[in-house]
Motif scaffolding. Structure first.
Motif, short mmCIF file in Angstrom:
data_model
loop_
_atom_site.label_atom_id
_atom_site.label_comp_id
_atom_site.label_asym_id
_atom_site.label_seq_id
_atom_site.Cartn_x
_atom_site.Cartn_y
_atom_site.Cartn_z
N MET A 1 0.84 -1.18 0.00
CA MET A 1 0.00 0.00 0.00
C MET A 1 0.88 1.23 0.00
SD MET A 1 -2.44 -1.21 3.09
CE MET A 1 -1.08 -0.61 4.08
N PHE A 2 0.47 2.24 -0.75
CA PHE A 2 1.19 3.51 -0.81
C PHE A 2 0.23 4.62 -0.37
CE2 PHE A 2 3.12 0.63 -3.80
CZ PHE A 2 4.48 0.81 -3.59
N PHE A 3 0.76 5.62 0.34
CA PHE A 3 -0.09 6.67 0.88
C PHE A 3 0.77 7.86 1.28
CE2 PHE A 3 0.99 3.56 4.12
CZ PHE A 3 1.57 4.34 5.12
N ILE A 4 0.10 8.96 1.58
CA ILE A 4 0.76 10.13 2.15
C ILE A 4 0.59 10.07 3.66
CG2 ILE A 4 0.86 12.63 2.25
CD1 ILE A 4 1.79 11.44 -0.41
N GLY A 5 1.70 10.07 4.38
CA GLY A 5 1.66 9.94 5.83
C GLY A 5 1.23 11.21 6.52
N ALA A 6 1.10 11.10 7.85
CA ALA A 6 0.73 12.27 8.65
C ALA A 6 1.79 13.37 8.57
CB ALA A 6 0.52 11.85 10.11
N ASP A 7 3.01 13.00 8.16
CA ASP A 7 4.07 13.99 7.99
C ASP A 7 4.06 14.67 6.63
OD1 ASP A 7 4.85 11.90 6.39
OD2 ASP A 7 6.78 11.56 7.38
N GLY A 8 3.07 14.31 5.79
CA GLY A 8 2.97 14.90 4.46
C GLY A 8 3.86 14.27 3.42
N GLN A 9 4.57 13.20 3.80
CA GLN A 9 5.51 12.54 2.89
C GLN A 9 4.95 11.20 2.42
OE1 GLN A 9 8.39 14.12 1.89
NE2 GLN A 9 7.41 15.79 3.05
N PRO A 10 5.41 10.70 1.25
CA PRO A 10 4.96 9.39 0.78
C PRO A 10 5.57 8.25 1.59
CG PRO A 10 6.59 10.31 -0.72
CD PRO A 10 6.29 11.38 0.27
N HIS A 11 4.77 7.22 1.84
CA HIS A 11 5.20 6.05 2.61
C HIS A 11 4.55 4.81 2.01
CE1 HIS A 11 7.03 8.32 5.96
NE2 HIS A 11 6.04 9.18 5.77
N TRP A 12 5.00 3.65 2.49
CA TRP A 12 4.31 2.43 2.12
C TRP A 12 4.30 1.46 3.30
CZ3 TRP A 12 9.44 2.73 0.39
CH2 TRP A 12 10.25 1.64 0.65
N CYS A 13 3.31 0.56 3.26
CA CYS A 13 3.16 -0.52 4.23
C CYS A 13 2.73 -1.77 3.45
CB CYS A 13 2.08 -0.20 5.26
SG CYS A 13 2.53 0.96 6.56
N THR A 14 2.48 -2.83 4.19
CA THR A 14 1.97 -4.06 3.60
C THR A 14 0.49 -4.21 3.95
OG1 THR A 14 4.14 -5.12 3.80
CG2 THR A 14 2.24 -6.57 3.52
N GLY A 15 -0.30 -4.70 3.02
CA GLY A 15 -1.71 -4.97 3.26
C GLY A 15 -2.11 -6.29 2.64
N SER A 16 -3.28 -6.78 3.01
CA SER A 16 -3.77 -8.08 2.51
C SER A 16 -5.23 -7.99 2.14
CB SER A 16 -3.60 -9.17 3.58
OG SER A 16 -2.27 -9.26 4.01
N ALA A 17 -5.57 -8.50 0.98
CA ALA A 17 -6.98 -8.63 0.61
C ALA A 17 -7.60 -9.74 1.45
CB ALA A 17 -7.11 -8.97 -0.87
N VAL A 18 -8.78 -9.47 2.02
CA VAL A 18 -9.48 -10.47 2.83
C VAL A 18 -10.89 -10.67 2.27
CG1 VAL A 18 -8.17 -10.11 4.95
CG2 VAL A 18 -10.15 -8.66 4.48
N HIS A 19 -11.42 -11.85 2.52
CA HIS A 19 -12.77 -12.16 2.05
C HIS A 19 -13.78 -11.17 2.63
CE1 HIS A 19 -11.90 -15.85 -0.02
NE2 HIS A 19 -11.35 -16.41 1.05
N SER A 20 -14.74 -10.78 1.81
CA SER A 20 -15.83 -9.93 2.28
C SER A 20 -16.99 -10.03 1.29
CB SER A 20 -15.39 -8.47 2.41
OG SER A 20 -15.09 -7.92 1.14
N GLN A 21 -18.17 -9.61 1.73
CA GLN A 21 -19.38 -9.71 0.92
C GLN A 21 -19.21 -9.04 -0.43
OE1 GLN A 21 -22.80 -8.04 2.87
NE2 GLN A 21 -24.16 -8.37 1.12
N TYR A 22 -18.61 -7.85 -0.43
CA TYR A 22 -18.48 -7.09 -1.67
C TYR A 22 -17.07 -7.15 -2.26
CZ TYR A 22 -23.01 -5.31 -0.24
OH TYR A 22 -24.33 -5.22 0.14
#
Length: 244
Positions: free
Chosen positions: A1-22
């Motif tokens: 995952m890529f996003f703009i952090g609370a510091d206003g700078q670009p960051h990344w983390c790891t995420g996982s798709a999980v089962h859901s209705q939609y």
């Protein structure tokens, strides 16, 4: 995952798709979705890139729409509740003209992990993430460009006062912190199908033997309160992202 952090700078983390209705839910660590400087706010320009590898997005980009988390993390930064579930819009990929074009729902394109909760503390997990930061001694074994895996057992709980954590779970893992936050802990992982049951998310890493090398990842315990947050996220439909 890529996003703009609370510091206003670009960051990344790891995420996982999980089962859901939609078929539109991504699980990650809370600090990878909450704006920790503003209560009740989410991080900006948040996008999930499944199977990211060396700059490639083979299965499209999925923009975050809505964040579900626990009030104890949002209000008090209590990492015992340091998880987040994000609803994403349908994916997009570049068209022949370079403009984004629709690519369908996340779950239809990549599937999703199951969810396990209230598990007894005697099991092994496969940890998947994109670590990139250095160890305390300065050695940087990972680049963050490719998915990495480690395997460890969960047999006890850990207390982490700096995280307000009273019941965190430790697992042996040599992932460094940056990029690996949000790494999935998969119970009963089937390597042939690439599927398992999400039963942990890396919140932080620690050096337990003081040799200046990280050796342990920490996760919240998945209980009924996490299940309630996941269930709320799973009930939200998103649809296609707008051109704006």
């Amino acid at each position: 995952m890529f996003f703009i952090g609370a510091d206003g700078q670009p960051h990344w983390c790891t995420g996982s798709a999980v089962h859901s209705q939609y078929r539109n839910v991504v699980a990650t660590a809370a600090q990878c979705a909450f704006d920790t400087q503003t209560p009740g706010a989410a991080l900006g320009k948040w996008v999930f890139v499944p199977r990211y590898a060396a700059g490639a997005a083979p299965l499209g980009l999925y923009v975050g729409k809505q964040l579900f988390g626990h009030q104890d993390f949002d209000a008090d930064r209590d990492f015992d509740r340091g998880y987040a579930f994000v609803n994403v819009y349908e994916g997009v990929v570049p068209s022949a003209t370079g403009e984004p074009t629709g690519f369908g729902r996340l779950g239809d394109n990549v599937g999703g992990q199951g969810l396990a909760w209230n598990q007894p503390l005697a099991y092994s997990v496969n940890v998947f993430g994109y670590p990139a930061g250095p160890h305390p001694d300065g050695v940087r074994p990972y680049t963050g460009e490719n998915l990495k895996m480690s395997v460890g057992s969960v047999t006890t709980t850990a207390h982490a006062p700096s995280l307000k954590g009273e019941r965190l779970l430790p697992v042996r893992s040599w992932f460094t912190g940056y990029g690996a936050q949000g790494s999935s802990w998969l119970l009963n992982y089937d390597a042939a199908g690439g599927r398992g049951y999400l039963n942990g998310l890396t919140l932080s890493v620690t050096d337990t033997d003081a040799n200046l090398r990280y050796d342990t990842g920490l996760s919240p315990y998945f209980d009924d309160e996490l299940l309630a947050v996941y269930s709320a996220a799973g009930a939200v439909w998103t649809g296609a992202v707008s051109s704006g």
